[in-house]
Design a protein around this motif. Structure first.
Motif, PDB file in Angstrom:
ATOM      1  N   VAL A 718       0.824  -1.201   0.000  1.00 17.97           N
ATOM      2  CA  VAL A 718       0.000   0.000   0.000  1.00 17.97           C
ATOM      3  C   VAL A 718       0.864   1.260   0.000  1.00 17.97           C
ATOM      4  O   VAL A 718       0.514   2.275  -0.619  1.00 17.97           O
ATOM      5  CB  VAL A 718      -0.997  -0.006   1.183  1.00 17.97           C
ATOM      6  CG1 VAL A 718      -0.365   0.395   2.491  1.00 17.97           C
ATOM      7  CG2 VAL A 718      -2.191   0.892   0.894  1.00 17.97           C
ATOM      8  N   TRP A 719       2.040   1.195   0.670  1.00 14.28           N
ATOM      9  CA  TRP A 719       2.933   2.344   0.631  1.00 14.28           C
ATOM     10  C   TRP A 719       3.573   2.505  -0.747  1.00 14.28           C
ATOM     11  O   TRP A 719       3.787   3.623  -1.210  1.00 14.28           O
ATOM     12  CB  TRP A 719       4.009   2.225   1.708  1.00 14.28           C
ATOM     13  CG  TRP A 719       3.475   2.544   3.075  1.00 14.28           C
ATOM     14  CD1 TRP A 719       3.247   1.678   4.101  1.00 14.28           C
ATOM     15  CD2 TRP A 719       3.063   3.826   3.547  1.00 14.28           C
ATOM     16  NE1 TRP A 719       2.721   2.339   5.185  1.00 14.28           N
ATOM     17  CE2 TRP A 719       2.608   3.664   4.873  1.00 14.28           C
ATOM     18  CE3 TRP A 719       3.038   5.101   2.985  1.00 14.28           C
ATOM     19  CZ2 TRP A 719       2.130   4.721   5.639  1.00 14.28           C
ATOM     20  CZ3 TRP A 719       2.564   6.157   3.753  1.00 14.28           C
ATOM     21  CH2 TRP A 719       2.113   5.967   5.061  1.00 14.28           C
ATOM     22  N   SER A 720       3.872   1.386  -1.411  1.00 14.60           N
ATOM     23  CA  SER A 720       4.381   1.469  -2.786  1.00 14.60           C
ATOM     24  C   SER A 720       3.337   2.087  -3.698  1.00 14.60           C
ATOM     25  O   SER A 720       3.647   2.926  -4.556  1.00 14.60           O
ATOM     26  CB  SER A 720       4.769   0.075  -3.281  1.00 14.60           C
ATOM     27  OG  SER A 720       5.835  -0.459  -2.527  1.00 14.60           O
ATOM     28  N   LEU A 721       2.074   1.688  -3.507  1.00 14.59           N
ATOM     29  CA  LEU A 721       1.002   2.254  -4.323  1.00 14.59           C
ATOM     30  C   LEU A 721       0.768   3.729  -3.980  1.00 14.59           C
ATOM     31  O   LEU A 721       0.377   4.512  -4.861  1.00 14.59           O
ATOM     32  CB  LEU A 721      -0.281   1.445  -4.130  1.00 14.59           C
ATOM     33  CG  LEU A 721      -0.238   0.047  -4.772  1.00 14.59           C
ATOM     34  CD1 LEU A 721      -1.367  -0.818  -4.232  1.00 14.59           C
ATOM     35  CD2 LEU A 721      -0.336   0.160  -6.297  1.00 14.59           C
ATOM     36  N   ALA A 722       1.003   4.097  -2.709  1.00 15.28           N
ATOM     37  CA  ALA A 722       0.918   5.521  -2.358  1.00 15.28           C
ATOM     38  C   ALA A 722       1.936   6.318  -3.163  1.00 15.28           C
ATOM     39  O   ALA A 722       1.643   7.414  -3.660  1.00 15.28           O
ATOM     40  CB  ALA A 722       1.159   5.700  -0.860  1.00 15.28           C
ATOM     41  N   ALA A 723       3.131   5.751  -3.303  1.00 18.44           N
ATOM     42  CA  ALA A 723       4.146   6.414  -4.137  1.00 18.44           C
ATOM     43  C   ALA A 723       3.674   6.499  -5.585  1.00 18.44           C
ATOM     44  O   ALA A 723       3.880   7.530  -6.260  1.00 18.44           O
ATOM     45  CB  ALA A 723       5.460   5.652  -4.047  1.00 18.44           C
ATOM     46  N   ALA A 724       3.026   5.444  -6.077  1.00 22.09           N
ATOM     47  CA  ALA A 724       2.531   5.451  -7.457  1.00 22.09           C
ATOM     48  C   ALA A 724       1.460   6.525  -7.653  1.00 22.09           C
ATOM     49  O   ALA A 724       1.424   7.206  -8.693  1.00 22.09           O
ATOM     50  CB  ALA A 724       1.966   4.071  -7.808  1.00 22.09           C
ATOM     51  N   ILE A 725       0.590   6.706  -6.657  1.00 24.42           N
ATOM     52  CA  ILE A 725      -0.442   7.751  -6.737  1.00 24.42           C
ATOM     53  C   ILE A 725       0.216   9.123  -6.792  1.00 24.42           C
ATOM     54  O   ILE A 725      -0.192  10.006  -7.569  1.00 24.42           O
ATOM     55  CB  ILE A 725      -1.408   7.640  -5.538  1.00 24.42           C
ATOM     56  CG1 ILE A 725      -2.222   6.342  -5.627  1.00 24.42           C
ATOM     57  CG2 ILE A 725      -2.348   8.844  -5.490  1.00 24.42           C
ATOM     58  CD1 ILE A 725      -3.045   6.045  -4.385  1.00 24.42           C
ATOM     59  N   ILE A 726       1.252   9.318  -5.962  1.00 25.99           N
ATOM     60  CA  ILE A 726       1.957  10.600  -5.973  1.00 25.99           C
ATOM     61  C   ILE A 726       2.607  10.845  -7.331  1.00 25.99           C
ATOM     62  O   ILE A 726       2.536  11.951  -7.884  1.00 25.99           O
ATOM     63  CB  ILE A 726       3.007  10.636  -4.846  1.00 25.99           C
ATOM     64  CG1 ILE A 726       2.321  10.609  -3.468  1.00 25.99           C
ATOM     65  CG2 ILE A 726       3.884  11.887  -4.961  1.00 25.99           C
ATOM     66  CD1 ILE A 726       3.280  10.469  -2.307  1.00 25.99           C
TER      67      ILE A 726
END
Length: 906
Positions: A718-726
């Motif tokens: 989920v933190w990796s995907l947070a980076a992807a959203i950013i």
């Protein structure tokens, strides 16, 4: 009223005015708390007595907290007579009916007269405030608590909370306190640094009693001797006594015979400081007289001094003890009378006499006093423990020593005297081994946890578990680990060793330990929400096994632990409606138990499960119930969770101004345990706030910091995907796609994500990346279709209706928004529009979520010829709404969509 000195009261005009002003406000219906602050012997009691004695039209209740009278014990002695008298003379008035049971528990106790325990601090404050407000209805009430610092942090907290609740009543609390003797976690510590004498009367009025100056000291010496002392003598006395009137009055000071100016002054011990100025007086008595006085000082902590008891403790004749006490009474500096007995003029004499006594002699006297007390079945266990510690284990016997101290520690813990309980358990632990030591360490961890010393509590439990493991006691080890799991779960601490240890102890438990096995299984099921599993269904299997054993478990605390673990273990396996049944079972049981830990967990879980089930009509009442509990509890971890919940809901509603304050509150409250899941929740909320408000610079900073953050392995996707959203928000579509591709490759297109509370958040975040406008234009069609199909099918099958990510941290809204985004990324605009329309209904209560959902719905409508015009109209509304909420990036994205799809006018 106390036996305070009756001489002329010098140099206290300002403090007298401040206290009278406070009491004037009380008489006019503005209650509160006056803190009379100063060191021992400075004249606090004398000041209060001078002001309140004979106060017209006011009822005054005075109590001096005894040494060792910590927690609510002193409050019981002060208020129990008032409550019992009220109950005997009249029916409980309407204002007290809701608090009658609490007052009985707090002030009367159980059938044996012992504290019932389990009261929430706010619950106790509500009841006490209701009682004193009722008593003040006829005429103003002033409660004076002398030496209030002896009550400890819990008592100090009660003082403040009662004062807050009686601010609109004619109730005044006056507490005389030594600031240097407050406990480290006392809420009164800050008031010692505040200036007194303010013109505006606050709820708490600190009144500082300073040392006497040279002129006042000179007048005091002149009153004693009848002669004006020379400046050199005044300076010496002032330096030695610190300007404390009680020490000035008690020091040996003799003026020249006949008052001859040229004569020599005789002053004892002026080379000493503080209490040592009293040594000259003590040393002037014979050895036998000192023994009587030292025995009196030792017994003074148990109440008034009785000559027959003093004689036994001193091992001297009773008639001799009476003569010594009578002579000291005639001298007037050391003793006075109270309640037909003797008592010391002030505590300084008690401290000085005890300090002057040789250690071996003091231990022997403590042992004799303990023998007398043990002969009385009604003796307070805390007094027994005090004298046992004074005598030492060698004189008392190690077995009896530990029994007495542990019994007192148990009572102190039940009476909210957490610091005292911690110290007593620590003393007992030094004289125990084996299984008994394990039990004491577990109890000590509770005392430390209630003090807020979570790290010390964790160390005690780790020591208990390690000792049990070394001794080959799996049942005791399991019990210690279950307590450790409660502690670490409350603070969101990731303990990799704890997971391994619970697994190991489950293998070693004897077959007959059904309840303990179910507790351990439930504890491990909870822990697997935040730590890796050995196999896919380990968490659900453990929860199901605990559920099978639940009917055979009768012990209430064990049942509460098991139900809590089952609820957490079955997330993502059972629908939230079923979990809500577990929440209610747990809450009912926790209320009966008065277990604050289980009430907290049940109320917080209920909020999350109500959201997840989509039963939003029930959300307001659930949040209100938790907020009421947080007000009653006041503990940092509970108030921290309240701040998290408030921030989560404010984010969803678009109340971004409030979010920052809630996050700041949560961060402050969790500062001591911040290297945990608590930090991840705060990171998530802070990042989501930047995302919603379009603060791209802040998002870029978070992107740079993410690789350095130590996050739970279960939360890495989920933190990796947070980076992807950013990356997507800042225009770097290629980086966003790369991250999404890596996660899909490692999880077989998300099909192999481990089940648990975090799985739906990962699916939703994947849909946000996949359906982002900038990603869709650059992603290969085959990848988009495959990943979209997987996300849509997994979300459709998921039992939750709304998505909550974190501890909880972020409410993402209806899962149909993310199903719709997946279909939109795959070019299935009709299916996308159907799900997004359903999501708009589900998110209608939350303006920020609703605006994002309607942006995605407008995109789906624009791409269909039949609904193009409707989509354009909706997108214009989205642009306006996003701008009004302060969602800068979304406003810009809506404008871009309008520009891209706007058809030329004919």
């Amino acid at each position: 009223m106390p036996a305070a000195g009756r001489g002329r009261f010098l140099d206290r005009e300002q403090q007298t005015k401040e206290l009278r002003d406070f009491l004037d406000h009380v008489q006019r219906g503005r209650g509160g708390l006056a803190l009379v602050l100063g060191p021992a012997g400075i004249g606090k009691s004398r000041l209060v007595l001078d002001v309140v004695e004979g106060l017209p039209g006011v009822q005054v209740e005075w109590l001096t907290f005894d040494r060792g009278e910590a927690g609510y014990q002193g409050w019981r002695r002060l208020l129990a007579p008032l409550w019992t008298t009220l109950r005997r003379t009249e029916l409980a008035p309407a204002s007290l009916v809701p608090h009658a049971a609490t007052l009985d528990d707090l002030l009367i106790g159980d059938a044996a007269g012992e504290p019932a325990g389990g009261l929430l601090p706010g619950e106790a404050a509500d009841a006490v405030a209701a009682l004193v407000s009722h008593l003040a209805a006829r005429r103003p009430l002033v409660l004076v608590i002398d030496d209030a610092h002896r009550g400890g942090a819990s008592s100090d907290h009660l003082l403040l909370e009662v004062a807050r609740r009686v601010s609109a009543h004619s109730v005044g609390l006056v507490a005389a306190i030594r600031p240097d003797e407050l406990e480290d976690d006392s809420p009164l510590l800050g008031y010692g640094d505040e200036a007194g004498g303010r013109s505006a009367m606050d709820m708490v009025a600190p009144i500082h009693v300073p040392p006497l100056d040279g002129a006042a000291t000179a007048r005091l010496i002149q009153e004693r001797t009848g002669i004006q002392p020379p400046p050199m003598i005044v300076e010496q006395v002032l330096r030695a006594t610190g300007g404390r009137p009680q020490l000035v009055n008690s020091a040996v000071i003799q003026a020249p015979p006949g008052g001859a100016p040229s004569g020599s002054w005789v002053v004892g011990k002026l080379d000493a400081e503080g209490l040592r100025v009293l040594d000259s007086t003590i040393a002037s008595r014979s050895e036998a007289e000192r023994t009587i006085l030292q025995a009196a000082a030792l017994c003074a902590t148990d109440g008034c001094i009785q000559p027959d008891i003093i004689a036994i403790v001193a091992d001297l004749p009773t008639d001799f003890a009476e003569r010594v006490l009578d002579r000291e009474l005639q001298h007037g500096s050391m003793l006075t009378t109270q309640n037909s007995g003797y008592c010391f003029q002030h505590d300084n004499w008690i401290d000085a006499l005890v300090s002057f006594c040789p250690p071996a002699k003091l231990r022997a006297m403590h042992a004799r006093r303990l023998t007398l007390l043990r002969a009385d079945p009604a003796s307070d266990p805390r007094r027994l423990a005090h004298h046992a510690i004074g005598a030492g284990a060698a004189l008392v016997g190690a077995r009896e020593f530990v029994t007495l101290i542990t019994r007192a520690a148990d009572l102190a813990l039940c009476d909210y005297a957490f610091s005292s309980a911690d110290e007593l358990y620590a003393t007992a632990a030094r004289y125990t081994t084996g299984e008994e030591l394990i039990g004491i360490l577990i109890k000590q961890s509770d005392a430390r946890r209630f003090r807020g010393l979570w790290d010390d509590a964790r160390n005690a439990l780790k020591r208990a578990a390690s000792l049990a493991r070394t001794l080959g006691m799996p049942s005791r080890e399991a019990l210690a680990l279950i307590h450790l799991e409660r502690l670490t779960w409350s603070y969101g601490l990731e303990e990799q060793d704890l997971t391994r240890q619970i697994r190991a102890v489950l293998e070693q438990l004897p077959p007959g330990e059904t309840a303990l096995r179910a507790q351990a299984q439930a504890a491990l099921a909870m822990r697997l929400s935040i730590t890796p599993r050995e196999h896919e269904n380990e968490q659900a299997d453990l929860a199901s096994a605990a559920l099978d054993r639940l009917p055979s478990v009768t012990e209430p605390i064990a049942r509460a632990d098991i139900i809590l673990g089952i609820r957490h273990g079955l997330q993502d396996t059972e629908p939230p409606e079923k979990l809500l049944d577990f929440d209610q079972q747990l809450l009912d049981l926790a209320i009966d138990l008065r277990s604050a830990y289980h009430i907290h967990e049940a109320l917080a879980a209920r909020i999350v499960d109500i959201i997840r089930s989509g039963r939003l009509l029930e959300l307001s009442s659930a949040v209100r119930a938790y907020r009421d509990f947080a007000d009653q509890s006041g503990t940092p971890v509970v108030v921290y969770t309240q701040a998290l919940i408030d921030a989560m809901l404010a984010l969803a509603r678009g109340d971004f101004g409030a979010v920052g304050q809630h996050i700041a509150d949560a961060s402050r409250l969790s500062e001591e345990w911040g290297q945990s899941m608590a930090r991840e929740a705060l990171m998530a909320q802070a990042g989501w706030l930047l995302y919603e408000t379009g603060q791209t610079d802040g998002l870029t900073e978070i992107l740079a910091e993410l690789p350095q953050q130590n996050v739970s392995s279960l939360n890495e996707p989920v933190w990796s995907l947070a980076a992807a959203i950013i990356y997507a928000e800042t225009g770097e579509a290629g980086q966003a796609i790369r991250i999404l591709r890596e996660i899909c490759m490692n999880t077989q297109d998300l099909q192999n994500l481990p089940r648990g509370p975090g799985r739906i958040g990962i699916l939703a975040a994947s849909a946000i990346v996949l359906g982002h406008p900038i990603v869709g234009s650059q992603l290969a069609t085959a990848d988009a279709s495959r990943w979209a199909s997987s996300i849509a099918s997994l979300l459709t099958a998921h039992p939750d209706e709304l998505v909550v990510a974190g501890w909880p941290a972020v409410l993402l809204g209806s899962k149909h928004r993310f199903i719709g985004l997946a279909h939109l990324a795959a070019g299935q605009t009709s299916k996308a529009a159907a799900h997004l329309a359903r999501a708009a209904d589900g998110n209608a209560e939350f303006p920020a979520l609703d605006t994002r959902t309607r942006f995605d719905l407008a995109r789906a409508l624009i791409r269909q010829p039949a609904s193009y015009s409707e989509g354009i109209t909706d997108m214009k509304r989205v642009e306006q709404k996003a701008a009004s909420l302060g969602m800068a990036c979304l406003t810009s994205q809506a404008a871009t969509e309008l520009k891209r799809h706007q058809r030329p006018q004919r």
